[in-house]
Design an enzyme around this catalytic site. Sequence first.
Site, mmCIF file in Angstrom:
data_model
loop_
_atom_site.group_PDB
_atom_site.id
_atom_site.type_symbol
_atom_site.label_atom_id
_atom_site.label_comp_id
_atom_site.label_asym_id
_atom_site.label_seq_id
_atom_site.Cartn_x
_atom_site.Cartn_y
_atom_site.Cartn_z
ATOM 1 C CE LYS A 52 -2.754 -3.072 0.518
ATOM 2 N NZ LYS A 52 -3.059 -3.977 1.149
ATOM 3 C CD GLN A 96 -5.863 -7.208 0.969
ATOM 4 O OE1 GLN A 96 -4.915 -6.423 0.376
ATOM 5 N NE2 GLN A 96 -6.217 -6.696 2.288
ATOM 6 C CG ASP A 119 1.452 -7.240 2.918
ATOM 7 O OD1 ASP A 119 1.479 -6.327 3.079
ATOM 8 O OD2 ASP A 119 0.683 -8.054 2.516
#
Length: 293
Positions: A52, A96, A119
């Site tokens: 990312k 994450q 997200d």
Amino acid sequence: MILLDGKKLSEEILNEISQEVLERKNKNKKIPHLAAILVGNDGASETYVASKVKNCEKVGFDSTLIRYESSVSESELLQKIYELNLSKDIDGFIVQLPLPKHIDEKKITEAILPNKDVDGFHPMNVGYLALGIPAFVSATPNGVMEMLKRYNIETEGKNCVVLGRSNIVGSPMAMLMSKNTNPGNATVTICHSKTQNLKEITSKADILIVAIGKPEFISADMVKAGAVVVDVGIHRIADETKKSGFRLVGDVKFDEVASKSSYITPVPGGVGLMTICSLLQNTLKAVKNKYDV
Ligand code: NAP
């Protein structure tokens, strides 16, 4: 059989994002800034986050990686989230997953401001998705939709089976495919671990989207001839012939299913790369929502 080439598509999308960033720079507009919080040293999470950050650099975004030991307390993590929520410079951020057992993932997800939740995991963004209101859509299902769109795959009226009902993949995927959109407008069946006669259901799917987290679970006899097969799964399995000692496989037995399908995603080189593109697209959208109105 045509390969749904995530590598080729993701390069195309990354180029488009880079172009937009360049235009923003030229017009002295805010450059997107994505932050990622990584807790602990899980190998797969490290790889995802590194990728990312690398892709942020590739498209010209600013990026910040915030690391914590797995012993970090829930309150310390929440404190950082509140700080990022208030930051003028950070446009979007992710935590994450998975997190260590002592941290409540639900609490963490809900603490992120919905307009920075790139997200798309916050209940408010999931609710918007359910209602068909534009919002941040969970990156993986969004990436699959982008893939179907760019390959002009006909979905309207098709029988789509989604295997898996997780909050981050299966459920939003099924919602997206059933919406009155293009791609979308499919007749969707969701399967899970309690589904009976799974093979009977999957073998009727015109479009089969698999996200169950079981290496090479789907065999050719479970797939309709000519189906579009999207494999979301990703697993490391031991392989002594590889220098790394492992190889990556999906939830689908690629070799036998590929010859039976009309389109199929490879693993690696399929959905995973699209997921990262979606995250960057969401971050760009966050900046535009904030500054370009
Ligand atoms: P998850 O939270 O473990 O959910 C798995 C789902 O599959 C659950 O709904 C489960 O049913 C269902 N399931 C499990 N075994 C089954 C079986 N035998 N038959 C039918 N359904 C079954 O997994 P996830 O987070 O959605 O991820 C799924 C896979 O995608 C994993 O391999 C993950 O690594 C991968 N992934 C890839 C990306 C990417 O970017 N490529 C992103 C996210 C995830 P129940 O609800 O009944 O338990």
